[in-house]
Design a protein around this motif. Structure first.
Motif, mmCIF file in Angstrom:
data_model
loop_
_atom_site.group_PDB
_atom_site.id
_atom_site.type_symbol
_atom_site.label_atom_id
_atom_site.label_comp_id
_atom_site.label_asym_id
_atom_site.label_seq_id
_atom_site.Cartn_x
_atom_site.Cartn_y
_atom_site.Cartn_z
ATOM 1 N N SER A 84 -19.861 -40.102 32.192
ATOM 2 C CA SER A 84 -20.785 -38.964 32.058
ATOM 3 C C SER A 84 -20.969 -38.524 30.602
ATOM 4 C CB SER A 84 -20.263 -37.784 32.890
ATOM 5 O OG SER A 84 -18.966 -37.406 32.445
ATOM 6 N N LYS A 85 -20.680 -39.399 29.641
ATOM 7 C CA LYS A 85 -20.802 -39.010 28.240
ATOM 8 C C LYS A 85 -22.230 -38.598 27.885
ATOM 9 C CE LYS A 85 -21.040 -41.996 24.914
ATOM 10 N NZ LYS A 85 -20.753 -43.062 23.937
ATOM 11 N N ASN A 86 -23.222 -39.381 28.317
ATOM 12 C CA ASN A 86 -24.621 -39.046 28.005
ATOM 13 C C ASN A 86 -25.024 -37.725 28.651
ATOM 14 O OD1 ASN A 86 -24.917 -41.398 26.521
ATOM 15 N ND2 ASN A 86 -25.696 -42.577 28.246
ATOM 16 N N TYR A 87 -24.530 -37.502 29.872
ATOM 17 C CA TYR A 87 -24.811 -36.229 30.553
ATOM 18 C C TYR A 87 -24.259 -35.065 29.738
ATOM 19 C CZ TYR A 87 -23.766 -32.297 33.618
ATOM 20 O OH TYR A 87 -23.629 -31.035 34.133
ATOM 21 N N LEU A 88 -23.061 -35.239 29.187
ATOM 22 C CA LEU A 88 -22.439 -34.174 28.401
ATOM 23 C C LEU A 88 -23.317 -33.794 27.210
ATOM 24 C CD1 LEU A 88 -20.104 -32.314 27.586
ATOM 25 C CD2 LEU A 88 -18.993 -34.293 26.530
ATOM 26 N N TYR A 89 -23.805 -34.780 26.472
ATOM 27 C CA TYR A 89 -24.658 -34.495 25.315
ATOM 28 C C TYR A 89 -25.980 -33.849 25.749
ATOM 29 C CZ TYR A 89 -21.640 -37.006 22.046
ATOM 30 O OH TYR A 89 -20.579 -37.394 21.256
ATOM 31 N N ALA A 125 -18.967 -32.769 19.946
ATOM 32 C CA ALA A 125 -18.723 -33.904 19.051
ATOM 33 C C ALA A 125 -17.587 -34.735 19.625
ATOM 34 C CB ALA A 125 -18.384 -33.430 17.639
ATOM 35 N N ALA A 126 -17.670 -36.037 19.399
ATOM 36 C CA ALA A 126 -16.620 -36.947 19.856
ATOM 37 C C ALA A 126 -15.400 -36.829 18.950
ATOM 38 C CB ALA A 126 -17.133 -38.386 19.872
ATOM 39 N N ASN A 172 -12.407 -38.749 24.124
ATOM 40 C CA ASN A 172 -12.362 -37.294 24.297
ATOM 41 C C ASN A 172 -13.416 -36.623 23.417
ATOM 42 O OD1 ASN A 172 -10.224 -37.670 26.043
ATOM 43 N ND2 ASN A 172 -8.671 -37.227 24.497
ATOM 44 N N HIS A 173 -13.899 -35.473 23.852
ATOM 45 C CA HIS A 173 -14.911 -34.724 23.105
ATOM 46 C C HIS A 173 -14.455 -33.275 22.936
ATOM 47 C CE1 HIS A 173 -17.340 -38.208 24.106
ATOM 48 N NE2 HIS A 173 -18.293 -37.766 23.324
ATOM 49 N N LYS A 174 -14.996 -32.639 21.906
ATOM 50 C CA LYS A 174 -14.710 -31.229 21.646
ATOM 51 C C LYS A 174 -16.001 -30.429 21.736
ATOM 52 C CE LYS A 174 -13.675 -29.813 17.460
ATOM 53 N NZ LYS A 174 -12.911 -29.543 16.216
ATOM 54 N N ILE A 175 -16.020 -29.459 22.651
ATOM 55 C CA ILE A 175 -17.154 -28.531 22.775
ATOM 56 C C ILE A 175 -16.771 -27.252 22.048
ATOM 57 C CG2 ILE A 175 -18.696 -27.335 24.352
ATOM 58 C CD1 ILE A 175 -17.947 -29.329 26.510
ATOM 59 N N ALA A 282 -6.119 -36.704 40.659
ATOM 60 C CA ALA A 282 -5.714 -35.317 40.413
ATOM 61 C C ALA A 282 -6.529 -34.679 39.298
ATOM 62 C CB ALA A 282 -4.228 -35.259 40.079
ATOM 63 N N GLN A 283 -6.872 -35.469 38.258
ATOM 64 C CA GLN A 283 -7.567 -34.914 37.090
ATOM 65 C C GLN A 283 -9.076 -34.833 37.295
ATOM 66 O OE1 GLN A 283 -6.361 -37.469 33.859
ATOM 67 N NE2 GLN A 283 -4.661 -36.128 33.279
ATOM 68 N N GLN A 284 -9.669 -35.811 37.960
ATOM 69 C CA GLN A 284 -11.117 -35.899 38.066
ATOM 70 C C GLN A 284 -11.637 -34.990 39.175
ATOM 71 O OE1 GLN A 284 -11.956 -40.088 38.465
ATOM 72 N NE2 GLN A 284 -11.571 -40.503 36.309
ATOM 73 N N THR A 285 -11.461 -33.696 38.964
ATOM 74 C CA THR A 285 -11.953 -32.710 39.929
ATOM 75 C C THR A 285 -13.363 -32.242 39.589
ATOM 76 O OG1 THR A 285 -10.880 -30.963 38.642
ATOM 77 C CG2 THR A 285 -9.629 -31.919 40.461
ATOM 78 N N GLY A 286 -13.895 -32.672 38.451
ATOM 79 C CA GLY A 286 -15.243 -32.298 38.034
ATOM 80 C C GLY A 286 -15.842 -33.367 37.148
ATOM 81 N N VAL A 287 -17.018 -33.070 36.621
ATOM 82 C CA VAL A 287 -17.674 -34.020 35.717
ATOM 83 C C VAL A 287 -16.797 -34.265 34.489
ATOM 84 C CG1 VAL A 287 -19.765 -34.507 34.402
ATOM 85 C CG2 VAL A 287 -19.885 -33.150 36.490
#
Length: 336
Positions: A84-89, A125-126, A172-175, A282-287
């Motif tokens: 979902s990297k493109n979705y995030l941007y 940003a990545a 990983n990305h930082k918002i 356990a971790q992938q509870t969302g996008v």
């Protein structure tokens, strides 16, 4: 008499006398020294004015810093799930555009007042992480590839390699959220993160990924049972051959040998993959998997971006330029 033709004496203009050269160098040194002396005299005469301008600039900077409101920010470290990297941007760009245009209809659905978005910004940003591999890690990876080579005709090998490549490709990305109000800002951040992390398409995809992970866990568990059974049967066969020979030395035919170390290495890898898959579910509870939800912190500026440096510099440079223009004007009047 032709032999007594007088020779031409060297032309003085074609040669530079050494004394003249030294004299030119001496003049150049004196001019250079005079230049620095003039600068020194200028600074000495205007020291109080320059100091006053510096103090005035600091005073103006202090006043502006009291007037201008502080800025705060929150950094949130996320890991995109389900490719979902493109979705995030895209979604961050969508939010930034709506914040800039103060889209009331959009923010009403999120229960956010547009007047609370004054000075609000969002960026992503990545986070590039430099992977440092030790010699031991490299050797272990090489051994693992050799093990997979022994089972290259098995279908599960392709699934394992695909899983490994997918894991290494995720970055990983930082918002970063920037805002003026340290009380309302964090509340808005949580609402926007909920919006980012909710998507119907990825909600359906999450179910598929979870089912695939559970299926992979079941297959790996079955493979581990088969490996245990193969090793156990092989150990029993060795014991039987040893009892038959009665010498304590066992000779096995080539087609009956089993690469036990490779099987055990593969078993360890399958166990690790089971652990990773359980962690994914356990971790992938969302996008996005939120690795760190940063708290509010004040935005700090570097020294050269602060008004305490910029305004005094502008005042001093302006005074020097004004003095230089006055000097040129005085010289022009002297010539005229």
């Amino acid at each position: 008499m032709a032999d007594q033709t007088p020779q031409k004496s060297p032309n003085a203009s074609d040669e530079i006398d050494l004394g003249q050269l030294l004299e030119l160098i001496n003049k150049g040194i004196k001019s250079f020294g005079n230049f620095f002396l003039r600068i020194f005299i200028y600074l000495r005469r205007n020291a109080l004015k320059l100091l006053g301008l510096i103090l005035l600039g600091i005073g103006i900077s202090f006043g502006l810093n009291q007037i201008i409101s502080k800025k705060y920010k929150a950094d949130i470290i996320v890991r995109p799930n389900f490719e979902s990297k493109n979705y995030l941007y895209d979604v961050v760009e969508e939010l930034a555009s709506n914040i800039k245009s103060r889209n009331q209809v959009f923010f009403q659905e999120l229960d956010i007042a547009t007047e609370d978005l004054e000075g609000f910004k969002i960026e992503v940003a990545a986070i590039e992480e430099e992977e440092i591999k030790t010699e031991e890690v490299v050797l272990n990876e090489m051994k693992y590839l050799e093990v997979l080579e022994n089972f290259k005709d098995e279908s599960f090998v392709i699934d394992i390699l695909r899983s490994e490549l997918s894991e290494k490709s995720v970055v990983n990305h930082k918002i970063t959220f920037t805002y003026k109000d340290p009380t309302k800002g964090p509340i808005i951040v949580k609402k926007l993160m909920n919006y980012i992390n909710t998507n119907e398409y990825f909600d359906e995809l999450k179910t598929v990924y979870a089912d695939n992970a559970k299926s992979r866990i079941e297959k790996n568990t079955l493979l581990i049972d088969q490996i245990d059974e193969l090793v156990d049967n092989y150990s029993k066969a060795l014991l039987t051959e040893k009892q038959k020979s009665g010498t304590g030395v066992v000779y096995m035919e080539k087609e009956n040998t089993l690469n036990v170390p490779s099987l055990l290495t593969l078993k360890d890898k399958l166990l690790k993959e089971i652990e990773d898959k359980r962690l994914e579910v356990a971790q992938q509870t969302g996008v996005l998997s939120i690795l760190n939800f940063g708290k509010t912190q004040e935005v700090t500026k570097s020294f050269f971006n602060q008004t305490y440096f910029l305004i005094p510099t502008i005042l001093v440079v302006g005074f020097v330029l004004l003095s230089f223009f006055k000097y040129l004007e005085r010289k022009a009047k002297e010539i005229g």
